[in-house]
Design a protein around this motif. Structure first.
Motif, PDB file in Angstrom:
ATOM      1  N   TRP A 320       0.820  -1.216   0.000  1.00 33.11           N
ATOM      2  CA  TRP A 320       0.000   0.000   0.000  1.00 33.11           C
ATOM      3  C   TRP A 320       0.857   1.271   0.000  1.00 33.11           C
ATOM      4  CZ3 TRP A 320      -1.872  -4.556   1.500  1.00 33.11           C
ATOM      5  CH2 TRP A 320      -3.225  -4.834   1.366  1.00 33.11           C
ATOM      6  N   ILE A 321       2.177   1.114   0.147  1.00 34.46           N
ATOM      7  CA  ILE A 321       3.067   2.257   0.315  1.00 34.46           C
ATOM      8  C   ILE A 321       4.075   2.299  -0.826  1.00 34.46           C
ATOM      9  CG2 ILE A 321       4.737   3.358   1.843  1.00 34.46           C
ATOM     10  CD1 ILE A 321       3.445   1.807   4.171  1.00 34.46           C
ATOM     11  N   PRO A 322       4.278   3.448  -1.483  1.00 35.41           N
ATOM     12  CA  PRO A 322       3.541   4.695  -1.275  1.00 35.41           C
ATOM     13  C   PRO A 322       2.198   4.667  -1.998  1.00 35.41           C
ATOM     14  CG  PRO A 322       5.139   5.002  -3.014  1.00 35.41           C
ATOM     15  CD  PRO A 322       5.341   3.598  -2.503  1.00 35.41           C
ATOM     16  N   TYR A 323       1.262   5.461  -1.510  1.00 32.46           N
ATOM     17  CA  TYR A 323      -0.010   5.575  -2.208  1.00 32.46           C
ATOM     18  C   TYR A 323       0.194   6.392  -3.475  1.00 32.46           C
ATOM     19  CZ  TYR A 323      -4.674   7.065  -3.502  1.00 32.46           C
ATOM     20  OH  TYR A 323      -5.823   7.310  -4.214  1.00 32.46           O
ATOM     21  N   GLU A 324      -0.319   5.871  -4.593  1.00 33.33           N
ATOM     22  CA  GLU A 324      -0.247   6.595  -5.858  1.00 33.33           C
ATOM     23  C   GLU A 324      -1.623   6.591  -6.510  1.00 33.33           C
ATOM     24  OE1 GLU A 324       4.176   6.263  -7.627  1.00 33.33           O
ATOM     25  OE2 GLU A 324       3.045   4.383  -7.668  1.00 33.33           O
ATOM     26  N   ASN A 325      -1.950   7.699  -7.160  1.00 33.65           N
ATOM     27  CA  ASN A 325      -3.241   7.858  -7.817  1.00 33.65           C
ATOM     28  C   ASN A 325      -3.007   8.133  -9.289  1.00 33.65           C
ATOM     29  OD1 ASN A 325      -5.779   9.364  -8.754  1.00 33.65           O
ATOM     30  ND2 ASN A 325      -6.374   8.723  -6.695  1.00 33.65           N
ATOM     31  N   ILE A 326      -3.810   7.520 -10.125  1.00 36.93           N
ATOM     32  CA  ILE A 326      -3.607   7.625 -11.569  1.00 36.93           C
ATOM     33  C   ILE A 326      -3.760   9.050 -12.072  1.00 36.93           C
ATOM     34  CG2 ILE A 326      -5.992   7.182 -12.304  1.00 36.93           C
ATOM     35  CD1 ILE A 326      -4.811   5.312 -14.448  1.00 36.93           C
ATOM     36  N   LEU A 327      -4.495   9.897 -11.343  1.00 37.49           N
ATOM     37  CA  LEU A 327      -4.684  11.281 -11.768  1.00 37.49           C
ATOM     38  C   LEU A 327      -3.413  12.105 -11.627  1.00 37.49           C
ATOM     39  CD1 LEU A 327      -8.170  12.107 -10.194  1.00 37.49           C
ATOM     40  CD2 LEU A 327      -7.661  11.489 -12.563  1.00 37.49           C
ATOM     41  N   PHE A 328      -2.484  11.644 -10.786  1.00 39.57           N
ATOM     42  CA  PHE A 328      -1.292  12.435 -10.508  1.00 39.57           C
ATOM     43  C   PHE A 328      -0.016  11.789 -11.046  1.00 39.57           C
ATOM     44  CE2 PHE A 328      -4.391  13.100  -7.059  1.00 39.57           C
ATOM     45  CZ  PHE A 328      -4.703  14.423  -7.335  1.00 39.57           C
ATOM     46  N   LEU A 329      -0.178  10.816 -11.910  1.00 41.78           N
ATOM     47  CA  LEU A 329       0.971  10.197 -12.551  1.00 41.78           C
ATOM     48  C   LEU A 329       1.091  10.689 -13.980  1.00 41.78           C
ATOM     49  CD1 LEU A 329       0.671   6.467 -11.422  1.00 41.78           C
ATOM     50  CD2 LEU A 329       2.368   8.125 -10.660  1.00 41.78           C
TER      51      LEU A 329
END
Length: 343
Positions: A320-329
Motif C-alpha cells: 500500500w506504500i507509497p499511495y499513488e493515484n492515476i490522476l497524478f501520474l
C-alpha cells in the motif's frame, strides 16, 4: 472515496492478481465472463471494461491514453469502489455519529479491505446498504441486496442463514438456516482453499495474519455490544443481527487457534467489520453526557493508532506504500511502471 479507492495505482495486496483476472476476462466472450472465470457480476464488470478499452489500443471514454487495457482495469476498480463507498456512506449515516463511524472505518475497512479485497469490498458495500433496511425490519430488501452481493463474491451468501436466525424462532426455519449455513460455509471453505493454492497470494501469511488483525479489532466492540446490548436503541432485527455478529466474531477468533482454516475465517470476518462502526458510533451515548466528548476523542485516537500500527508493522503494508493515484501520474511514468510492476 471513489477517487481515493478506485483511481489508486499499484496499491493493494492483490493488485497484480486482479489485473491478471481483468486481462483474462477482457479477452473472453460474454458467456465465459459470466459463467467460468469468476463470480458472475464481477466477471461482467471486467468484460465490459475490456470492451470499452479495446485490445487494439484504441478506446473511447474519458481516459484516452496509451495502455488502455490497464485503464480499463482501473475502471473496474472505480465501479467496485463506487459500490463500496455508496454502501458505506449510506450505512454510516443511519448511525448517531456518521462522521465518527467513517473515522473508525478508515484504518482498516477503507484503506486495507477496499484496496486489497476488491470483490469482497464491493459485495460488503451492497450488504451494508441492505442492512439499512433492517431498521424497518425489511428483510426482503436486505435479502435482495445480499443476493446481488453474492454475484460479486459468493461468500456473501453467509448472510442468508443469518437472516433466518434474526427473523424467526420457528424450529423448521432454524433447522433450514443451520443447513444453509453448513452448505454455504462448505462452499466458501472449498473456494478459499482453491484460491490459496492457485492464485498465489503475495505472502503465505496474507490471509491468516489479516484474519487475526481483523478479528482482534472486532473483540472489543463484540464484548461491548454483548454487555450493553439493552442500551442500544435498535430495532429487534438489528439488535439480533449485531448480537450474532458479536458472538460469531468471538467464536471465529477462537477458531483461528484451533483450526487451520485461516483463509476461510478471513473471508467470513470481513463481513463482520461494520460491527465496529455501529458500536463505536453509539458508545458515547451509553455513558453520562459529560464523558461523551472524551469517548469520541478516545475513539479517534484509537483509530489513528490502528492505522499507525498497521502501516508500520503489518507484514504486507508495503503493498500500500507509497499511495499513488492515476490522476497524478505522468503518462510516461505510467508506461514505465507497466513494464516494471510492483513486486
Amino acid at each position: 472515496l471513489v477517487f481515493f479507492i478506485g483511481l489508486r495505482y499499484e496499491v493493494g495486496g492483490d493488485w497484480l492478481n486482479y489485473k491478471e483476472i481483468y486481462f483474462d476476462l477482457a479477452k473472453a466472450n460474454f458467456l465465459e465472463a459470466l459463467l467460468y472465470a469468476t463470480d458472475p457480476l464481477f466477471g461482467i464488470f471486467n468484460w465490459l471494461a475490456g470492451k470499452l478499452y479495446f485490445l487494439d489500443g484504441s478506446s473511447f471514454g474519458p481516459l484516452n491514453w496509451k495502455n488502455n487495457l490497464v485503464h480499463g482495469y482501473v475502471l473496474v476498480n472505480v465501479f467496485s469502489a463506487f459500490l463500496f463507498a455508496v454502501g458505506l456512506i449510506k450505512f454510516c449515516f443511519t448511525l448517531p455519529r456518521p462522521i465518527l463511524a467513517i473515522v473508525v472505518a478508515i484504518p482498516y475497512l477503507i484503506i486495507v479491505v477496499s484496496m486489497g479485497y476488491v470483490r469482497q469490498a464491493a459485495a460488503l458495500g451492497l450488504i451494508m446498504y441492505g442492512t439499512t433496511f433492517l431498521a424497518d425490519n425489511n428483510l426482503r430488501k436486505f435479502i435482495i441486496f445480499t443476493l446481488f452481493a453474492a454475484l460479486i463474491h459468493k461468500s456473501s451468501l453467509i448472510m442468508l442463514p443469518i437472516t433466518i436466525f434474526i427473523s424467526t424462532k420457528n424450529r423448521f426455519f432454524l433447522f433450514l438456516g443451520i443447513s444453509l449455513l453448513i452448505a454455504v460455509s462448505s462452499l466458501i471453505l472449498v473456494e478459499s482453499y482453491i484460491e490459496r493454492v492457485y492464485l498465489n497470494y503475495i505472502d503465505a501469511e496474507y490471509s491468516s495474519s489479516g484474519a487475526i488483525f481483523r478479528l482482534g479489532m472486532l473483540l472489543p466492540p463484540s464484548f461491548i455490544f454483548l454487555y450493553f446490548q439493552n442500551k442500544f436503541p435498535l430495532s429487534s432485527t438489528l439488535s439480533n443481527l449485531w448480537k450474532i455478529f458479536s458472538i460469531s466474531s468471538i467464536f471465529l477468533f477462537l477458531m483461528l487457534f484451533l483450526t487451520s482454516f485461516s483463509t476461510f475465517i478471513d473471508r467470513i470476518a470481513l463481513f463482520f467489520l461494520p460491527l465496529q462502526m455501529v458500536v463505536f458510533s453509539f458508545l458515547p451515548d451509553l455513558f453520562h453526557k459529560k464523558h461523551s466528548s472524551f469517548l469520541e476523542l478516545g475513539i479517534v485516537i484509537y483509530s489513528a493508532i490502528v492505522l499507525f500500527v498497521w502501516l508500520n508493522f503489518a507484514a504486507n503494508s508495503w503493498a500500500w506504500i507509497p499511495y499513488e493515484n492515476i490522476l497524478f501520474l505522468e503518462q510516461s511514468n505510467i508506461s514505465y511502471k507497466l513494464d516494471s510492476p510492483k513486486t
